[in-house]
Design a protein around this motif. Structure first.
Motif, PDB file in Angstrom:
ATOM      1  N   PRO A 136     -25.738  36.459 -29.613  1.00  0.00           N
ATOM      2  CA  PRO A 136     -24.561  36.120 -28.810  1.00  0.00           C
ATOM      3  C   PRO A 136     -23.809  34.945 -29.425  1.00  0.00           C
ATOM      4  CG  PRO A 136     -26.449  36.510 -27.399  1.00  0.00           C
ATOM      5  CD  PRO A 136     -26.967  36.517 -28.813  1.00  0.00           C
ATOM      6  N   ASN A 137     -22.473  35.025 -29.380  1.00  0.00           N
ATOM      7  CA  ASN A 137     -21.573  34.004 -29.905  1.00  0.00           C
ATOM      8  C   ASN A 137     -21.451  34.041 -31.420  1.00  0.00           C
ATOM      9  OD1 ASN A 137     -21.082  32.989 -27.291  1.00  0.00           O
ATOM     10  ND2 ASN A 137     -22.963  31.787 -27.389  1.00  0.00           N
ATOM     11  N   LEU A 156     -14.420  39.332 -34.333  1.00  0.00           N
ATOM     12  CA  LEU A 156     -15.110  39.644 -33.095  1.00  0.00           C
ATOM     13  C   LEU A 156     -16.075  38.526 -32.758  1.00  0.00           C
ATOM     14  CD1 LEU A 156     -15.783  41.882 -30.886  1.00  0.00           C
ATOM     15  CD2 LEU A 156     -17.781  42.348 -32.322  1.00  0.00           C
ATOM     16  N   ASN A 157     -15.885  37.931 -31.586  1.00  0.00           N
ATOM     17  CA  ASN A 157     -16.874  36.987 -31.055  1.00  0.00           C
ATOM     18  C   ASN A 157     -17.845  37.791 -30.212  1.00  0.00           C
ATOM     19  OD1 ASN A 157     -14.373  35.224 -31.606  1.00  0.00           O
ATOM     20  ND2 ASN A 157     -16.020  33.732 -31.276  1.00  0.00           N
ATOM     21  N   HIS A 188      -8.291  29.807 -27.304  1.00  0.00           N
ATOM     22  CA  HIS A 188      -8.784  29.345 -26.008  1.00  0.00           C
ATOM     23  C   HIS A 188      -8.909  30.494 -25.009  1.00  0.00           C
ATOM     24  CE1 HIS A 188      -9.089  24.906 -26.248  1.00  0.00           C
ATOM     25  NE2 HIS A 188      -8.348  25.096 -27.327  1.00  0.00           N
ATOM     26  N   ALA A 189      -8.040  31.481 -25.102  1.00  0.00           N
ATOM     27  CA  ALA A 189      -8.210  32.666 -24.253  1.00  0.00           C
ATOM     28  C   ALA A 189      -9.502  33.387 -24.614  1.00  0.00           C
ATOM     29  CB  ALA A 189      -7.010  33.591 -24.408  1.00  0.00           C
ATOM     30  N   MET A 190      -9.766  33.501 -25.919  1.00  0.00           N
ATOM     31  CA  MET A 190     -11.024  34.107 -26.352  1.00  0.00           C
ATOM     32  C   MET A 190     -12.213  33.348 -25.803  1.00  0.00           C
ATOM     33  SD  MET A 190     -13.712  33.430 -28.574  1.00  0.00           S
ATOM     34  CE  MET A 190     -13.030  32.304 -29.775  1.00  0.00           C
ATOM     35  N   LYS A 191     -12.178  32.008 -25.888  1.00  0.00           N
ATOM     36  CA  LYS A 191     -13.302  31.197 -25.415  1.00  0.00           C
ATOM     37  C   LYS A 191     -13.516  31.392 -23.911  1.00  0.00           C
ATOM     38  CE  LYS A 191     -15.416  28.582 -27.508  1.00  0.00           C
ATOM     39  NZ  LYS A 191     -16.709  28.778 -28.230  1.00  0.00           N
ATOM     40  N   ALA A 192     -12.437  31.493 -23.169  1.00  0.00           N
ATOM     41  CA  ALA A 192     -12.552  31.718 -21.726  1.00  0.00           C
ATOM     42  C   ALA A 192     -13.260  33.036 -21.437  1.00  0.00           C
ATOM     43  CB  ALA A 192     -11.176  31.699 -21.074  1.00  0.00           C
ATOM     44  N   LEU A 193     -12.860  34.087 -22.106  1.00  0.00           N
ATOM     45  CA  LEU A 193     -13.447  35.403 -21.875  1.00  0.00           C
ATOM     46  C   LEU A 193     -14.877  35.485 -22.412  1.00  0.00           C
ATOM     47  CD1 LEU A 193     -10.234  37.362 -22.810  1.00  0.00           C
ATOM     48  CD2 LEU A 193     -11.295  37.368 -20.551  1.00  0.00           C
ATOM     49  N   ASN A 194     -15.095  34.883 -23.558  1.00  0.00           N
ATOM     50  CA  ASN A 194     -16.423  34.897 -24.169  1.00  0.00           C
ATOM     51  C   ASN A 194     -17.433  34.098 -23.348  1.00  0.00           C
ATOM     52  OD1 ASN A 194     -18.132  33.752 -27.035  1.00  0.00           O
ATOM     53  ND2 ASN A 194     -17.922  35.915 -26.553  1.00  0.00           N
ATOM     54  N   ARG A 197      -6.780  23.268 -22.010  1.00  0.00           N
ATOM     55  CA  ARG A 197      -7.976  23.293 -21.172  1.00  0.00           C
ATOM     56  C   ARG A 197      -7.652  23.858 -19.799  1.00  0.00           C
ATOM     57  NH1 ARG A 197     -11.574  17.959 -20.372  1.00  0.00           N
ATOM     58  NH2 ARG A 197     -11.975  18.415 -22.581  1.00  0.00           N
ATOM     59  N   GLU A 198      -6.505  23.455 -19.245  1.00  0.00           N
ATOM     60  CA  GLU A 198      -6.114  23.968 -17.937  1.00  0.00           C
ATOM     61  C   GLU A 198      -5.826  25.459 -17.987  1.00  0.00           C
ATOM     62  OE1 GLU A 198      -3.159  21.142 -16.069  1.00  0.00           O
ATOM     63  OE2 GLU A 198      -3.686  20.062 -17.905  1.00  0.00           O
ATOM     64  N   MET A 199      -5.207  25.899 -19.076  1.00  0.00           N
ATOM     65  CA  MET A 199      -4.957  27.328 -19.242  1.00  0.00           C
ATOM     66  C   MET A 199      -6.276  28.093 -19.271  1.00  0.00           C
ATOM     67  SD  MET A 199      -3.621  29.446 -22.505  1.00  0.00           S
ATOM     68  CE  MET A 199      -5.355  29.526 -23.028  1.00  0.00           C
ATOM     69  N   ARG A 200      -7.220  27.581 -20.039  1.00  0.00           N
ATOM     70  CA  ARG A 200      -8.529  28.222 -20.155  1.00  0.00           C
ATOM     71  C   ARG A 200      -9.240  28.258 -18.800  1.00  0.00           C
ATOM     72  NH1 ARG A 200     -13.168  26.272 -24.486  1.00  0.00           N
ATOM     73  NH2 ARG A 200     -14.981  27.230 -23.468  1.00  0.00           N
ATOM     74  N   GLN A 201      -9.214  27.161 -18.072  1.00  0.00           N
ATOM     75  CA  GLN A 201      -9.867  27.110 -16.765  1.00  0.00           C
ATOM     76  C   GLN A 201      -9.212  28.069 -15.776  1.00  0.00           C
ATOM     77  OE1 GLN A 201      -9.491  22.894 -16.042  1.00  0.00           O
ATOM     78  NE2 GLN A 201     -11.489  22.420 -16.948  1.00  0.00           N
TER      79      GLN A 201
END
Length: 220
Positions: A5-6, A24-25, A55-61, A203-207
């Protein structure tokens, strides 16, 4: 052996205009969804390495979803030439097909700016896609580019739209008018003092994405 994972995999997707560069993450083996994030306009430096896309990827991942990012035709190492949004629709479908073939799971779509304008057209009617995220949706004309969002009106899937209060391509009033016409469920989040690129507000977008995914997963 499954990648951990990751872990990050460099990929080359076979698209109609040639190979598409992709990353691909990896996610958890038992996760319920896989996700796609589309980048902004390739003629203006938009790539899979864009900060908003990352950051969108990190949020979903963070939910354990495997997340695919790619470069549209003609950007980065992707083959082909820019096609003003028409051929790029096929690029998005190529990425969705790859995710479906690799994971056989329901999909979540996210796109930023041009990636949202084009990608949502492919994702809305695709029955494999269960939820939609539009970041910095460009509802105002940009130079000579104007996007038609009529296709969103009858899209019944859960939809999240995130924009900055100072987004020069998405005046708040115009964005609110568009969202008000859409079929439910939908949610609009305005991040105060953020521009089109959410500079200083990533960060706020991601949250915001993470909170919406948590809420939406309970309803899917």
């Amino acid at each position: 052996m499954n990648p951990a994972p990751n872990a990050i995999r460099s990929l080359s997707l076979e698209g109609p205009a040639g190979r598409l560069e992709a990353l691909l993450n990896e996610g958890a083996n038992d996760t319920a969804y896989a996700a796609l994030v589309c980048p902004p306009h390739p003629l203006y430096g938009g790539t899979l390495h864009n900060k908003v896309v990352f950051h969108a990827m990190k949020a979903l991942n963070s939910f354990g979803f495997p997340v695919l990012r790619f470069n549209f035709r003609g950007a980065g190492l992707s083959q082909g030439e820019h096609d003003h949004g028409q051929g790029e629709l096929e690029d998005v479908r190529t990425a969705l097909d790859w995710l479906d073939g690799e994971y056989h799971r329901p999909l979540i779509f996210a796109g930023f700016s041009f990636g949202a304008a084009v990608g949502l057209q492919a994702a809305c009617p695709d029955p494999r896609v269960k939820a939609l995220i539009g970041l910095g949706l460009p509802v105002s004309p940009i130079d000579d580019r104007r996007y038609n969002f009529d296709f969103l009106h009858d899209c019944p899937k859960p939809k999240l739209f995130v924009s900055g209060s100072r987004d020069q391509y998405a005046p708040r009033a115009e964005l609110e008018r568009l969202i008000a016409l859409l079929r439910q469920p939908h949610q609009l989040k305005i991040i105060e003092d953020a521009d089109h690129f959410f500079e200083g507000r990533l960060r706020e977008m991601r949250q915001t994405i993470e909170a919406w995914i948590t809420e939406t997963m309970e309803e899917l």
